[in-house]
Design an enzyme around this catalytic site. Structure first.
Site, PDB file in Angstrom:
ATOM      1  N   ASN A 123      35.337  20.834 -56.997  1.00  0.00           N
ATOM      2  CA  ASN A 123      35.576  19.619 -57.780  1.00  0.00           C
ATOM      3  C   ASN A 123      34.561  18.513 -57.511  1.00  0.00           C
ATOM      4  O   ASN A 123      34.442  17.582 -58.307  1.00  0.00           O
ATOM      5  CB  ASN A 123      36.980  19.083 -57.499  1.00  0.00           C
ATOM      6  CG  ASN A 123      37.224  18.846 -56.027  1.00  0.00           C
ATOM      7  OD1 ASN A 123      37.187  19.785 -55.226  1.00  0.00           O
ATOM      8  ND2 ASN A 123      37.479  17.612 -55.647  1.00  0.00           N
ATOM      9  N   GLN A 171      39.312  23.557 -61.809  1.00  0.00           N
ATOM     10  CA  GLN A 171      38.058  23.124 -62.429  1.00  0.00           C
ATOM     11  C   GLN A 171      37.361  24.251 -63.195  1.00  0.00           C
ATOM     12  O   GLN A 171      36.311  24.021 -63.803  1.00  0.00           O
ATOM     13  CB  GLN A 171      37.100  22.606 -61.342  1.00  0.00           C
ATOM     14  CG  GLN A 171      37.593  21.397 -60.577  1.00  0.00           C
ATOM     15  CD  GLN A 171      37.472  20.107 -61.372  1.00  0.00           C
ATOM     16  OE1 GLN A 171      36.844  20.050 -62.428  1.00  0.00           O
ATOM     17  NE2 GLN A 171      38.072  19.044 -60.853  1.00  0.00           N
ATOM     18  N   CYS A 204      38.821   6.340 -50.340  1.00  0.00           N
ATOM     19  CA  CYS A 204      39.175   5.126 -49.617  1.00  0.00           C
ATOM     20  C   CYS A 204      40.627   5.193 -49.177  1.00  0.00           C
ATOM     21  O   CYS A 204      41.519   5.485 -49.970  1.00  0.00           O
ATOM     22  CB  CYS A 204      38.960   3.897 -50.501  1.00  0.00           C
ATOM     23  SG  CYS A 204      37.217   3.636 -50.907  1.00  0.00           S
ATOM     24  N   THR A 251      63.950  21.333 -64.956  1.00  0.00           N
ATOM     25  CA  THR A 251      63.862  21.333 -66.415  1.00  0.00           C
ATOM     26  C   THR A 251      62.421  21.159 -66.859  1.00  0.00           C
ATOM     27  O   THR A 251      61.753  20.201 -66.466  1.00  0.00           O
ATOM     28  CB  THR A 251      64.711  20.195 -67.001  1.00  0.00           C
ATOM     29  OG1 THR A 251      66.078  20.382 -66.602  1.00  0.00           O
ATOM     30  CG2 THR A 251      64.632  20.179 -68.525  1.00  0.00           C
TER      31      THR A 251
END
Length: 382
Positions: free
Chosen positions: A156, A184, A331, A244
């Site tokens: 990724n 990906q 971060c 569900t």
């Protein structure tokens, strides 16, 4: 894609919903809205039929057999289910889980979490400086203690494409199960679970221009009977994943996969062209840069680039609101963590900290590329 003044170049983070997908989903928000598990009445039966048609469509897209695709909330859940279910269902003495160094955090964190709690050991498979699996190192890590191997198809961050079929064969030769995070992959390569001979494989709708909040896990039919469900409840989806199902999301996911599969050649050729144009125009600016990863086995829309001498986080700040891309870091409150993927391929802290991921997509065009390069040049020279 351009939204206002913002050029979107972060398609590997998420994709916008394809308009045809929105249209396919619309009836299931209004006319055919019933619970797909309430099959005692006609409206529930209609929803159930739509879900099963969607499941069948996705199975055909990856060459799976009937009832081998289980809908989940996304690839993160699918990846957690693959690891947890194998560990909880294990009746052997095997205790090793192998993952590549550059797996997505949801694989790495899940593997270490369940291993620590239940007495297993995680071993990481090294990669070379392009992100490709070190085959000799992988072979040396495989043993009669290996229970499960997790290797993603397409990274990724740097877009590296792995030889999944070969690595699955090696795992099976050691008596281990093989799981592939293919979130990906659909935009970059054809997926064939039978040819690859994987035991489990994860998918995500929002990486293929489908809706957020839904994904799937492929589990071989003969393996399903050996694995406990990851989510307990009412026993939906052949007892493999309770809860569900959201009919519109299932339908949208299937339509997104169908379009991606049907139009794969056109989309990949366009991405390859735009990627080449981006790099040509970047070279013409004479800004010093270096590409991360490999260009020969790479997602056609991925460009992970070091802007030499720059701080990528500060550069991205300067690019706002004009260019939407990603840094190679995550971060966490006041702490900035450098990308484990970039560190695994041998980058120094400075090199990793100067890297941006530019990811092109279906709605990118030449004009956007040219404008983005102008913005990048101006931000670096500022």
């Amino acid at each position: 894609m351009q939204i206002g003044s913002s050029i979107y170049l972060d398609y590997q983070a998420t994709t916008p919903i394809e308009p045809r997908v929105v249209s396919a989903m619309a009836p299931y928000n209004h006319e055919i809205f019933a619970n797909p598990h309430s099959t005692a009445h006609v409206l529930g039966q209609q929803s159930a039929a739509a879900v099963e048609t969607a499941r069948s469509t996705i199975e055909k897209c990856i060459n799976a057999s009937s009832e081998e695709v289980i809908f989940t909330s996304g690839a993160t859940e699918s990846n957690n289910q693959a690891i947890a279910s194998v560990i909880f269902g294990n009746t052997t003495e095997r205790r090793d889980i192998l993952i590549s160094e550059i797996e997505h955090k949801c694989i790495k964190n899940a593997a270490y979490f369940y291993a620590a709690k239940l007495g297993y050991k995680v071993k990481e498979i090294p990669v070379d400086n392009t992100g490709l699996i070190n085959v000799d190192a992988y072979q040396s890590l495989l043993s009669d203690q290996t229970l499960l191997v997790c290797i993603m198809a397409v990274n990724n961050e740097i877009g590296t494409i792995q030889n999944v079929k070969t690595f699955a064969e090696m795992a099976h030769a050691a008596g281990a199960l093989f799981h592939c995070d293919a979130a990906q992959a659909p935009e970059a390569m054809d997926i064939d679970v039978k040819d690859w001979n994987v035991d489990m494989l994860s998918l995500s709708a929002h990486k293929v221009y489908g809706p957020k909040g839904i994904g799937a896990i492929f589990i071989k039919n003969d393996l399903q009977a050996e694995l406990p469900p990851f989510i307990q409840g009412g026993g939906q989806q052949f007892g493999m994943r309770s809860g569900t199902l959201a009919t519109p999301l299932c339908v949208g996911f299937a339509e997104a996969m169908r379009i991606t599969k049907q139009e794969a050649t056109t989309h990949r050729e366009q991405l390859t062209h735009l990627k080449r144009l981006f790099l040509q125009q970047l070279e013409a600016t004479h800004i010093p840069f270096k590409l991360n990863g490999t260009q020969s086995q790479c997602h056609p829309g991925n460009i992970n680039v070091q802007f030499i001498g720059c701080d990528a986080n500060k550069l991205l700040e300067k690019l706002q609101p004009n260019v939407c891309a990603s840094t190679g870091s995550a971060c966490n409150s006041e702490m900035v963590l450098l990308s484990h993927v970039l560190k695994a391929i041998g980058l120094t802290d400075q090199e990793a900290g100067s890297s941006l991921r530019i990811s092109l997509g279906r709605f990118s065009d030449e004009q956007q590329i040219t404008k983005a390069i102008d913005y990048i040049k101006a931000a670096i020279e500022k």
